[in-house]
Motif scaffolding. Structure first.
Motif, short mmCIF file in Angstrom:
data_model
loop_
_atom_site.label_atom_id
_atom_site.label_comp_id
_atom_site.label_asym_id
_atom_site.label_seq_id
_atom_site.Cartn_x
_atom_site.Cartn_y
_atom_site.Cartn_z
N LEU A 11 23.20 -8.54 8.60
CA LEU A 11 24.23 -9.48 9.06
C LEU A 11 25.47 -9.36 8.18
O LEU A 11 26.60 -9.36 8.67
CB LEU A 11 23.71 -10.91 8.98
N THR A 12 25.23 -9.27 6.87
CA THR A 12 26.35 -9.13 5.95
C THR A 12 27.17 -7.90 6.31
O THR A 12 28.40 -7.96 6.36
CB THR A 12 25.83 -8.99 4.50
N ASP A 34 18.69 -10.03 6.31
CA ASP A 34 19.98 -10.73 6.18
C ASP A 34 21.13 -9.81 5.83
O ASP A 34 22.25 -10.00 6.26
CB ASP A 34 19.87 -11.83 5.11
N PHE A 35 20.85 -8.79 5.02
CA PHE A 35 21.97 -7.96 4.59
C PHE A 35 22.55 -7.12 5.72
O PHE A 35 23.66 -6.61 5.61
CB PHE A 35 21.60 -7.09 3.37
N ARG A 73 24.20 3.59 7.37
CA ARG A 73 24.38 3.21 5.98
C ARG A 73 23.34 2.22 5.48
O ARG A 73 22.94 2.24 4.34
CB ARG A 73 25.77 2.58 5.80
N HIS A 74 22.99 1.30 6.35
CA HIS A 74 22.15 0.21 5.85
C HIS A 74 20.71 0.31 6.35
O HIS A 74 19.78 0.26 5.57
CB HIS A 74 22.76 -1.13 6.23
N ARG A 104 18.95 4.07 5.57
CA ARG A 104 18.76 4.29 4.15
C ARG A 104 17.60 3.45 3.62
O ARG A 104 16.78 3.93 2.86
CB ARG A 104 20.06 3.89 3.44
N ASN A 105 17.55 2.22 4.09
CA ASN A 105 16.49 1.35 3.60
C ASN A 105 15.14 1.61 4.25
O ASN A 105 14.11 1.27 3.70
CB ASN A 105 16.89 -0.12 3.80
N ARG A 137 27.42 -6.42 9.20
CA ARG A 137 28.15 -6.65 10.45
C ARG A 137 29.35 -7.54 10.18
O ARG A 137 30.43 -7.32 10.74
CB ARG A 137 27.24 -7.30 11.49
N ALA A 138 29.16 -8.55 9.34
CA ALA A 138 30.25 -9.48 9.06
C ALA A 138 31.40 -8.80 8.32
O ALA A 138 32.52 -9.27 8.32
CB ALA A 138 29.74 -10.67 8.24
N LYS A 139 31.10 -7.67 7.67
CA LYS A 139 32.17 -6.92 7.02
C LYS A 139 33.03 -6.18 8.03
O LYS A 139 34.09 -5.69 7.70
CB LYS A 139 31.56 -5.84 6.11
N ALA A 157 31.51 -3.62 9.93
CA ALA A 157 30.95 -2.28 10.07
C ALA A 157 30.50 -2.05 11.51
O ALA A 157 29.94 -2.95 12.13
CB ALA A 157 29.77 -2.12 9.11
#
Lengths: 337, 310, 320
Positions: free
Chosen positions: C220-221, C217-218, C235-236, C239-240, C223-225, C227
């Motif tokens: 999507l968050t 889900d994060f 970044r997301h 890294r994860n 993308r919604a920002k 990015a």
């Protein structure tokens, strides 16, 4: 006359299942005005989340047809780099699950800061930090200086949702899309979050699209309501009208199936049958007809349209004119069918 | 003597820590809960996540180990009873929250529903099948569907399969842990109606665990409100909803969204008032650790957690 | 975090004790001893018994274990029977060789795995992904020793690009630049051969992590920002996804040990793996026990390293 902020025209969002495309949002038109809360209500599978994701351009594997005009720009036709200038800046989104919607490995400051960074390239690092702090305070997070350097798992569900809201409003968007923002929260936290969204709305003067299945939340929050069933809007009205004088059989059934604290009732209303899955959506005639079989076929339209029956009150299909709840004895049978 | 009597129930989970991984502390998930439930009634256990309501239900049925306290069912002590072929196990069944994950997806409906029968009764294949068909009919599913798999059903139907399994052994008490929380409103209505119906038909007693006060009010005769493992208030549905005494209960009741948009502003103002009252009188209602006091009677049916007087 | 590390390190002590006993007892159970096959049939069996008695080989195993362990703790791994020198001396240079071979292999493994895993995960179910997944299946199915032999034959013998045995050209002075380059040159082919095969697990692991993270889900968050895709990936997602890879690092070491036994023998590379095989065939118990112990300790340290790395990089564990 209210100012239009978002205008959706003939939007169809289809997903591919095996070899065919199936429309989860089917030829839908809708407007959102400035400084209003438009609630979109429906049960799971009605397409309300697919609609929210379409507005934000978050679908990766869907076919999107039609127009989504945001301040006269068609965001449905934008390239991804154009879209990235809009989302997070002019349109913010609040997600359902505050636990999974935050990156577990990023500190709160960085997560909120990212939204700022992406749309304010020349903002200095200290200015950004200050703004994050401001935002955290604004959404009611105590000890904001400390929380800034924490990771999501160190915060409670309600606090996490506040962080997500802070992220969504960081760039003072004109439109907020809230997808079931309180579904994952406890009831006291829910009321706090709803009050917060309300307060922010008044401060920022922005429009809000509130996606929810909870009629209580609708009654608390919405100015206008659109009820969705099977990918279509079946009724639109201002909130008071919708609760006082619902017309469409689906809206009426839904309202009757909620345990109501004011009414002493032994039995709740049950809608017959089940919500059809995406592949099995009826595509012709009145989509709700299968669930009210006691209403005569002739009451439905062949090609039901959303028509204005009163100023601002729109209903799909003519069947509402002939709809009444079956009497008690009849209902008895329906429960067990 | 009531039908189900829970006396000063405590369930503490150890916290492991330190260099040697020893027990350094306990989480007091349930910390002194007493329930007495009459036959044929529905008792609602309400609380927010982490309040210990589910742990209480699970401890009664033997799924969580009881640290101290007693559970007496129909005059028999069933505290920490082994969930094998005992009479108590047969008589108390549980309905779980998630109809999607509580049914084994690889098993057919007939195997799911007959599982408790196989454990307790020696039936021939044919008898077993007949019983399952009867049960399905009872929960409003077509008897032909016994050979289907769970994924072929909708959420509400799946929850009915769960109920069919729970009532297969003709239990007397059903512990329902958030049975409708994962369901849409219209499906929720279906399940709630059905639970009320079979309650009358089979003379069932319910312990109904939920966070949804609307559902609790609709279903329950008596209600207990839990907070951090302890009771803050207990009483009849009327006591709790019309005359809440504890500040926590007041706040909980105030937070329920009203379905009438005309009362919106009124409601919001009321909520703010309660919030102010909550903040101001917090120390009167909670002890130094932020936990509730012992229950004190304010009427015959109504108990509130207040500091002892004098 | 230090609490976790200390606790984790303490757990190692019983592990090490059990490991050493196990190795010691297993070596004792092996048929024959250092004398078998070494003395002529005309030697008086009584004399052999005397030697055995002298060496303490007739003592109960726990006494032998205690005296051996006492030595190990003082850094004395015993005398090699066959080479007639202390085992520590025997191991000295080889452990050094094996260490550098492992480092080179690890670097190569990651050099191959990271870009391939990222490509495969990011463009999953495209032709690129299928190509890379195909490669990992081949890597999984090909036995290392056969692949190493083929590599040695092609690049060592047929093309003559690489040396075919040893760890350094003779006659060079340690410490000089030529010496260093020669060392590097010698370990390159074995390291490449091993990396090409063993990297498959890291690629698959990374691919699956990325495919998994992509659906979180994060993302999507992010993308919604607003990015960009590149940022979302760097970044997301990356890294994860790299985090479990970092934790996987310690286990790679364990894998390397198994591989090095084949590789060193095939490439005639004087390292610990080669020494292990030699000591088995020659029944040189002291050496065998010592090498096995070192391998075992390396594995346990690898697991320790994994856990501690993870606790450092993952904030969810770090806090505890």
């Amino acid at each position: 006359m209210a100012d239009k902020l978002l205008e959706i025209k003939d939007l169809t969002t289809s997903f591919r299942i095996k070899d065919d495309y199936h429309a989860a949002v089917d030829n839908l038109s809708l407007t959102v005005n400035k400084n209003e809360v438009l609630a979109i209500v429906g049960e799971s599978g009605c397409g309300k989340s697919a609609l929210a994701f379409s507005i934000m351009g978050l679908h990766t594997r869907a076919k999107i047809e039609g127009d989504i005009l945001f301040k006269d720009k068609n965001i449905a036709k934008m390239s991804s780099s154009e879209l990235n200038k809009v989302r997070g800046k002019d349109i913010g989104m609040i997600f359902q699950d505050p636990l999974t919607s935050l990156n577990p490995l990023m500190q709160i400051e960085e997560q909120i800061g990212e939204t700022l960074l992406l749309h304010n390239k020349d903002m200095s690092k200290t200015a950004r930090q200050e703004r994050v702090l401001d935002l955290l305070k604004k959404v009611g997070i105590p000890r904001a200086e400390y929380v800034m350097n924490q990771f999501p798992h160190e915060l409670s569900g309600g606090m996490r949702q506040r962080v997500i809201i802070a992220m969504a409003i960081a760039n003072k968007p004109e439109l907020l899309i809230a997808d079931e923002p309180t579904t994952a929260l406890d009831v006291t936290i829910q009321s706090q979050i709803l009050d917060l969204i309300n307060k922010l709305k008044d401060e920022m003067d922005s429009g809000i699209v509130l996606i929810t299945h909870d009629l209580g939340v609708v009654a608390e929050m919405a100015d206008r309501v659109a009820v969705m069933y099977a990918g279509q809007i079946v009724e639109v009205a201002d909130v008071k009208t919708l609760f006082a004088k619902p017309l469409h059989p689906y809206t009426r059934s839904l309202l009757n199936s909620v345990p109501n604290s004011d009414k002493e009732q032994d039995k709740l209303h049950v809608i017959q049958g089940i919500v059809p899955s995406l592949q099995n959506l009826p595509r012709e005639g009145c989509r709700f007809s299968a669930r009210i079989p006691w209403v005569d076929e002739s009451a439905h339209e062949k090609h039901p349209e959303l028509r204005e029956v009163d100023p601002g009150h729109l209903v799909r299909c003519t069947c509402y004119k002939h709809f009444s709840f079956p009497d008690e004895t009849k209902e008895e049978q329906h429960v067990l069918s | 003597m009531s039908y189900l009597e829970v006396k000063d129930l405590k369930v503490h989970f150890p916290i492991k820590g330190g260099i040697f991984g020893g027990t350094v502390d306990h989480i007091k998930a349930v910390d002194g809960v007493s329930i007495s439930l009459e036959k044929g009634k529905t008792y609602g256990l309400v609380g927010e996540s982490g309040s210990g309501k589910s742990t209480t239900g699970r401890a009664i049925i033997g799924l969580n180990k009881i640290t101290s306290g007693k559970v007496i069912f129909d005059g028999v002590d069933i505290t920490n009873i082994k969930r094998t072929k005992s009479e108590a196990t047969k008589n108390i069944q549980m309905i779980f929250q998630d109809p999607y994950s509580s049914l084994n997806p690889k098993k057919r409906v007939v195997d799911i529903v007959s599982e408790p029968l196989r454990n307790f009764e020696n039936l021939s294949r044919k008898e077993e099948r007949k019983r399952v068909q009867e049960l399905l009919e009872l929960v409003g599913l077509s008897p032909e569907s016994i050979l289907k798999y769970p994924h072929e059903f909708s959420g509400g139907q799946r929850q009915r399969i769960g109920i069919a399994r729970a009532i297969a052994l003709k239990p007397k008490l059903i512990i329902a842990d958030e049975p409708v929380s994962a369901l849409d409103v219209s499906v929720q209505a279906q399940v709630l109606n059905f639970m009320k119906e079979i309650q009358k038909e089979l003379d069932l007693t319910y312990l109904f665990i939920s966070h949804d006060l609307g559902v609790i009010k609709h279903m329950c005769d008596d209600i207990g409100i839990m907070y951090k493992g302890r009771y803050v208030e207990e009483g009849t549905a009327d006591d709790i909803f019309s005359n809440p005494q504890h500040i926590y209960t007041k706040r909980l009741v105030a937070a329920i969204p009203d379905i009438d948009p005309n009362k919106r502003d009124e409601k919001r103002k009321f909520r703010e008032e309660v919030k102010t009252e909550y903040d101001q009188s917090y120390n009167d209602y909670f002890d130094a650790e932020g936990l509730a006091y012992k229950l004190q009677p304010v009427s015959d049916t109504h108990l509130v957690a207040l500091p002892e007087k004098g | 975090m230090w609490k976790f590390s200390v606790r984790r390190t303490l757990i190692m002590i019983p592990q090490l004790i059990v490991l050493s006993i196990l190795i010691f007892v297993l070596a004792q159970l092996m048929p024959g001893d250092a004398l078998s096959g070494q003395v002529g049939p005309d030697v008086d069996p009584k004399r052999l018994d005397e030697i055995r008695e002298q060496m303490g080989w007739n003592d109960p195993w726990y006494e032998q274990y205690a005296s051996w362990m006492g030595g190990v703790l003082q850094g004395d791994l015993g005398q090699s029977f066959r080479f007639k020198i202390p085992v520590t001396e025997l191991i000295g240079q080889r452990i050094y060789n094996s260490f550098w071979l492992s480092v080179a292999t690890l670097i190569l493994t990651y050099l191959i795995a990271i870009p391939l895993g990222i490509t495969s995960g990011r463009f999953n179910d495209t032709w690129r992904d299928q190509l890379i997944t195909g490669y990992t299946y081949v890597g999984f199915a090909t036995p290392l020793f056969i692949f190493a032999l083929v590599m040695l034959w092609i690049f060592g013998f047929a093309l003559g690009w690489f040396p075919t045995s040893g760890s350094v050209s003779p006659g060079l002075v340690p410490g000089t630049f030529e010496y260093f380059m020669s060392k590097l040159y010698h370990l390159l082919l074995p390291a490449i051969s091993m990396a090409l095969i063993t990297t498959y697990s890291t690629i698959q692991y990374l691919r699956n992590e990325i495919v998994d993270t992509k659906q979180k889900d994060f993302i999507l968050t992010a993308r919604a920002k607003g990015a960009s895709e590149t940022r979302v990936y760097n970044r997301h997602i990356l890294r994860n996804s790299l985090l479990p890879i970092a934790a996987f690092f310690g286990f790679e070491i364990t894998g390397l040990i198994g591989g090095s036994i084949f590789i060193e023998n095939i490439f005639g590379y004087p390292g610990m793996g080669q020494l292990l095989v030699e000591s088995i065939t020659l029944r040189d118990y002291t050496t065998l026990i010592a090498t096995t112990l070192i391998f075992g300790v390396a594995s346990i340290l690898g697991a320790l390293l994994s856990d501690i790395t993870l606790s450092i990089v993952d904030p969810r564990i770090r806090i505890k």
